[in-house]
Structure formats: C-alpha cells, structure tokens
Design a protein around this motif. Structure first.
Motif, mmCIF file in Angstrom:
data_model
loop_
_atom_site.group_PDB
_atom_site.id
_atom_site.type_symbol
_atom_site.label_atom_id
_atom_site.label_comp_id
_atom_site.label_asym_id
_atom_site.label_seq_id
_atom_site.Cartn_x
_atom_site.Cartn_y
_atom_site.Cartn_z
ATOM 1 N N UNK A 156 0.817 -1.207 0.000
ATOM 2 C CA UNK A 156 0.000 0.000 0.000
ATOM 3 C C UNK A 156 0.851 1.257 0.000
ATOM 4 N N UNK A 157 1.931 1.239 0.763
ATOM 5 C CA UNK A 157 2.850 2.386 0.791
ATOM 6 C C UNK A 157 3.526 2.552 -0.566
ATOM 7 N N UNK A 158 3.946 1.430 -1.169
ATOM 8 C CA UNK A 158 4.563 1.487 -2.498
ATOM 9 C C UNK A 158 3.568 2.057 -3.510
ATOM 10 N N UNK A 159 2.321 1.606 -3.447
ATOM 11 C CA UNK A 159 1.288 2.118 -4.345
ATOM 12 C C UNK A 159 1.122 3.628 -4.180
ATOM 13 N N UNK A 160 1.060 4.097 -2.936
ATOM 14 C CA UNK A 160 0.901 5.537 -2.684
ATOM 15 C C UNK A 160 2.091 6.331 -3.209
ATOM 16 N N UNK A 161 3.297 5.808 -3.050
ATOM 17 C CA UNK A 161 4.494 6.491 -3.560
ATOM 18 C C UNK A 161 4.440 6.578 -5.083
ATOM 19 N N UNK A 162 4.035 5.488 -5.720
ATOM 20 C CA UNK A 162 3.972 5.498 -7.186
ATOM 21 C C UNK A 162 2.899 6.456 -7.697
ATOM 22 N N UNK A 218 1.557 11.689 -10.140
ATOM 23 C CA UNK A 218 0.873 12.991 -10.056
ATOM 24 C C UNK A 218 1.861 14.148 -10.175
ATOM 25 N N UNK A 219 2.981 14.034 -9.476
ATOM 26 C CA UNK A 219 3.976 15.106 -9.532
ATOM 27 C C UNK A 219 4.549 15.262 -10.931
ATOM 28 N N UNK A 220 4.797 14.150 -11.609
ATOM 29 C CA UNK A 220 5.346 14.249 -12.959
ATOM 30 C C UNK A 220 4.317 14.818 -13.941
ATOM 31 N N UNK A 248 7.943 10.954 -19.288
ATOM 32 C CA UNK A 248 8.644 10.011 -18.419
ATOM 33 C C UNK A 248 9.203 8.905 -19.299
ATOM 34 N N UNK A 249 10.493 8.621 -19.167
ATOM 35 C CA UNK A 249 11.088 7.570 -20.002
ATOM 36 C C UNK A 249 10.443 6.208 -19.746
ATOM 37 N N UNK A 250 10.365 5.382 -20.775
ATOM 38 C CA UNK A 250 9.794 4.041 -20.593
ATOM 39 C C UNK A 250 10.561 3.250 -19.544
ATOM 40 N N UNK A 251 9.853 2.534 -18.725
ATOM 41 C CA UNK A 251 10.478 1.702 -17.706
ATOM 42 C C UNK A 251 10.619 2.372 -16.356
ATOM 43 N N UNK A 252 10.318 3.655 -16.273
ATOM 44 C CA UNK A 252 10.508 4.372 -15.015
ATOM 45 C C UNK A 252 9.647 3.791 -13.898
ATOM 46 N N UNK A 253 8.370 3.593 -14.169
ATOM 47 C CA UNK A 253 7.486 3.072 -13.126
ATOM 48 C C UNK A 253 7.801 1.619 -12.793
ATOM 49 N N UNK A 254 8.221 0.871 -13.803
ATOM 50 C CA UNK A 254 8.593 -0.527 -13.557
ATOM 51 C C UNK A 254 9.777 -0.612 -12.609
ATOM 52 N N UNK A 255 10.814 0.161 -12.900
ATOM 53 C CA UNK A 255 12.000 0.103 -12.059
ATOM 54 C C UNK A 255 11.785 0.782 -10.713
#
Length: 100
Positions: free
Chosen positions: A4-10, A15-17, A34-41
């Motif tokens: 849940x914390x990881x989800x909130x951070x993502x 939102x900020x981006x 945002x470059x591809x792979x950013x959210x994955x990594x």
C-alpha cells in the motif's frame, strides 16, 4: 501495508510528474515525458527495499526456518539485487538526461 505504501508512492510520483509536464507545456517549455520503464523500475526498487527490510522480522525460532547466509536471507539478497538494478537504471537515465 508495504504494498500500500509502495502504491501511494507510485501514485504520488505519477501525479507530480504530470503536474510538472502541465506546467512546462503551459509555460511554452519543452514537453517532458517520463522515459519508458521508469514506473517498472521504481516498483522493483521499492519492492526490493520492502522485502529487504521486512525479512529482518521473519521468525527464526521455528523448525525449518529460512536459512541465512552471512546474516541475510536469500530473499534479502534478491531485494538488494533489485534495488541495485533499479538504481543503475535511474543512474543511466540521469546520465542520458545530462548529456542532452
């Protein structure tokens, strides 16, 4: 709880981006994506950090508990590896951004 914390951070990062992209487009600046792979990594790094931290609380007094090597569990080593891979990805991203 950790997921849940990881989800909130993502969600916060997304939102900020998007706010940053809206401000840049409104001011006539170059649209940044945002470059591809950013959210994955980002997820891989955060999940590795959570796994590394949470495994310190694993029960060790049970019969057949998970083996430890140099004081760490195998999943903690995987967590460390995933954090390193994510950091290398973000380092490569920032290096490319600086060279442009």
């Amino acid at each position: 709880i950790a997921d849940g914390i990881i989800f909130c951070i993502m969600i916060l990062v997304a939102r900020l981006s998007s706010l940053r992209a809206m401000r840049l487009s409104a001011s006539g600046g170059k649209q940044s994506t945002i470059p591809p792979g950013t959210y994955t990594f980002l997820f891989i790094g955060l999940k590795g950090a959570a796994r590394f931290w949470l495994d310190f609380y694993r029960a060790t007094d049970l019969v057949g508990f998970e083996a430890r090597y140099s004081g760490l569990t195998p999943s903690q080593y995987v967590g460390l590896l995933s954090m390193i891979v994510a950091l290398l990805f973000f380092h490569t991203l920032t290096s490319k951004a600086r060279s442009l």
